[in-house]
Motif scaffolding. Structure first.
Motif, PDB file in Angstrom:
ATOM      1  N   GLY A 191       0.804  -1.216   0.000  1.00 29.32           N
ATOM      2  CA  GLY A 191       0.000   0.000   0.000  1.00 29.32           C
ATOM      3  C   GLY A 191       0.834   1.261   0.000  1.00 29.32           C
ATOM      4  N   ALA A 192       2.058   1.157   0.523  1.00 31.95           N
ATOM      5  CA  ALA A 192       2.966   2.307   0.572  1.00 31.95           C
ATOM      6  C   ALA A 192       3.796   2.438  -0.703  1.00 31.95           C
ATOM      7  CB  ALA A 192       3.894   2.189   1.776  1.00 31.95           C
ATOM      8  N   GLY A 193       3.567   1.564  -1.669  1.00 34.57           N
ATOM      9  CA  GLY A 193       4.284   1.627  -2.932  1.00 34.57           C
ATOM     10  C   GLY A 193       5.507   0.742  -3.000  1.00 34.57           C
ATOM     11  N   GLY A 194       5.683  -0.129  -2.023  1.00 39.04           N
ATOM     12  CA  GLY A 194       6.826  -1.038  -2.005  1.00 39.04           C
ATOM     13  C   GLY A 194       6.449  -2.418  -2.498  1.00 39.04           C
ATOM     14  N   THR A 195       7.367  -3.344  -2.339  1.00 37.96           N
ATOM     15  CA  THR A 195       7.197  -4.693  -2.872  1.00 37.96           C
ATOM     16  C   THR A 195       7.780  -5.715  -1.920  1.00 37.96           C
ATOM     17  OG1 THR A 195       7.465  -3.819  -5.112  1.00 37.96           O
ATOM     18  CG2 THR A 195       7.681  -6.200  -4.855  1.00 37.96           C
ATOM     19  N   THR A 196       7.083  -6.829  -1.764  1.00 36.98           N
ATOM     20  CA  THR A 196       7.642  -8.005  -1.111  1.00 36.98           C
ATOM     21  C   THR A 196       7.731  -9.097  -2.163  1.00 36.98           C
ATOM     22  OG1 THR A 196       6.609  -7.402   0.980  1.00 36.98           O
ATOM     23  CG2 THR A 196       7.411  -9.641   0.780  1.00 36.98           C
ATOM     24  N   CYS A 197       8.932  -9.587  -2.403  1.00 37.31           N
ATOM     25  CA  CYS A 197       9.125 -10.542  -3.491  1.00 37.31           C
ATOM     26  C   CYS A 197      10.119 -11.613  -3.069  1.00 37.31           C
ATOM     27  CB  CYS A 197       9.631  -9.832  -4.741  1.00 37.31           C
ATOM     28  SG  CYS A 197      11.195  -8.958  -4.517  1.00 37.31           S
ATOM     29  N   ASP A 198      10.166 -12.681  -3.859  1.00 41.18           N
ATOM     30  CA  ASP A 198      11.201 -13.680  -3.618  1.00 41.18           C
ATOM     31  C   ASP A 198      12.512 -13.178  -4.213  1.00 41.18           C
ATOM     32  OD1 ASP A 198      11.201 -14.213  -6.384  1.00 41.18           O
ATOM     33  OD2 ASP A 198       9.912 -15.967  -6.175  1.00 41.18           O
ATOM     34  N   MET A 199      13.564 -13.943  -4.089  1.00 37.05           N
ATOM     35  CA  MET A 199      14.877 -13.479  -4.525  1.00 37.05           C
ATOM     36  C   MET A 199      15.035 -13.458  -6.047  1.00 37.05           C
ATOM     37  SD  MET A 199      16.324 -12.421  -1.908  1.00 37.05           S
ATOM     38  CE  MET A 199      16.206 -12.530  -0.118  1.00 37.05           C
ATOM     39  N   GLN A 200      14.007 -13.924  -6.767  1.00 38.31           N
ATOM     40  CA  GLN A 200      13.999 -13.810  -8.221  1.00 38.31           C
ATOM     41  C   GLN A 200      13.151 -12.623  -8.681  1.00 38.31           C
ATOM     42  OE1 GLN A 200      13.604 -17.061  -6.691  1.00 38.31           O
ATOM     43  NE2 GLN A 200      15.822 -16.967  -6.926  1.00 38.31           N
ATOM     44  N   GLY A 201      12.551 -11.897  -7.719  1.00 37.88           N
ATOM     45  CA  GLY A 201      11.779 -10.713  -8.073  1.00 37.88           C
ATOM     46  C   GLY A 201      10.302 -10.943  -8.286  1.00 37.88           C
ATOM     47  N   THR A 202       9.797 -12.130  -7.960  1.00 40.01           N
ATOM     48  CA  THR A 202       8.370 -12.420  -8.106  1.00 40.01           C
ATOM     49  C   THR A 202       7.643 -12.056  -6.818  1.00 40.01           C
ATOM     50  OG1 THR A 202       8.867 -14.267  -9.590  1.00 40.01           O
ATOM     51  CG2 THR A 202       6.664 -14.214  -8.604  1.00 40.01           C
ATOM     52  N   PRO A 203       6.562 -11.267  -6.913  1.00 37.61           N
ATOM     53  CA  PRO A 203       5.832 -10.894  -5.691  1.00 37.61           C
ATOM     54  C   PRO A 203       5.428 -12.113  -4.871  1.00 37.61           C
ATOM     55  CG  PRO A 203       5.055  -9.589  -7.518  1.00 37.61           C
ATOM     56  CD  PRO A 203       5.989 -10.630  -8.105  1.00 37.61           C
TER      57      PRO A 203
END
Length: 295
Positions: free
Chosen positions: A264-276
């Motif tokens: 919601g703050a414009g960030g991302t949580t992803c795995d180490m390959q960049g997939t959310p």
């Protein structure tokens, strides 16, 4: 089921005072004497964990009896057919810090819809802070028509009309145009800071140990914020930290609420390959992941 902005803002109105009052009860336990128990896996818990979970589960069952709940202290297994919408509850994240009285602990409630966190509440009793995140995507709605602002009354700001495009590592692109998209700390809008070096890293890991040392080696690190619990994710969401890398096993209830705040703050949580990060995985287990501010 259909998840709407009106439903989420209604839940925020209900949960905010409830979680603050419950946090005060937990803080009373924290400041007193309590027994320490061990689970079958030898992880510790106290009366604060079980009491908090009971009260949160009762609250959610009363307000959303149609939505399944998976909570840390009572979780046994997922059904064969994983529901498209469910609550994830971590009553006390940072139990070791709670027991040792040497770090921040949080109360966490996250709502998962179609494998993504669409709503999250993280409460920090020691500092009396409540973080709320909405990450309701157009793709999460059955009705693609955007509801009018008047349909989403809330003490929080109403619809946030913004589109974010994220490119993470391997060209991953996510267009987030939503009827409700935002994150708040004590009802004040928060946003991630753009990631610029030198970095501020939030972690409870030893940054000189592998594999985190190798991961951080290309970066210039200015500050390391050493905290337990989901407060680290909220620090990225509020711009206090640029990144939170995490190795090792943890459960989805450890991240769901904070993840919604961060997205919601414009960030991302992803795995180490960049997939959310997705939710509803086998045994509700996360592997290594990365929380990032604005890219």
């Amino acid at each position: 089921m259909t998840i709407t902005a009106q439903f989420l803002t209604h839940m925020a109105d209900k949960i905010s005072p409830f979680i603050a009052d419950l946090g005060a009860e937990v803080l009373h336990i924290y400041n007193g004497d309590f027994d320490i128990h061990l689970k079958p896996d030898n992880s510790p818990f106290t009366i604060a964990d079980t009491l908090t979970e009971q009260k949160i589960v009762a609250f959610l069952r009363y307000h959303t009896p149609h939505i399944p709940i998976y909570a840390e202290e009572s979780f046994t297994h997922l059904p064969v057919h994983i529901p498209s919408t469910f609550w994830l509850v971590d009553p006390i994240d940072g139990t070791k810090g709670f027991i040792n009285r040497n770090n921040i602990f949080t109360l966490n409630i996250g709502l998962i819809h179609r494998r993504h966190p669409v709503f999250g509440v993280v409460h920090d009793p020691q500092n009396s802070h409540t973080f709320i995140g909405f990450a309701l995507n157009e793709n999460d709605l059955k009705n693609k028509e955007k509801p009018p602002v008047s349909a989403t009354p809330s003490p929080l700001p109403n619809t946030i009309d913004e589109s974010y495009t994220k490119d993470i590592y391997t060209g991953l692109s996510t267009n987030l145009s939503t009827p409700l998209w935002g994150a708040y700390k004590d009802n004040t809008r928060i946003q991630c800071s753009p990631i610029t070096q030198p970095l501020t890293i939030a972690t409870n890991a030893d940054t000189t140990a592998q594999p985190i040392a190798s991961f951080l080696q290309p970066y210039v690190i200015d500050t390391v914020l050493a905290y337990t619990s989901s407060i680290k994710i909220c620090m990225v969401a509020s711009g206090e930290a640029d990144m939170y890398p995490r190795w090792g096993r943890c459960y989805e209830w450890d991240t769901a609420a904070g993840d919604a705040v961060l997205r919601g703050a414009g960030g991302t949580t992803c795995d180490m390959q960049g997939t959310p990060l997705l939710y509803g995985k086998p045994k509700l287990l996360n592997t290594a992941f990365l929380c990032l501010g604005r890219l």
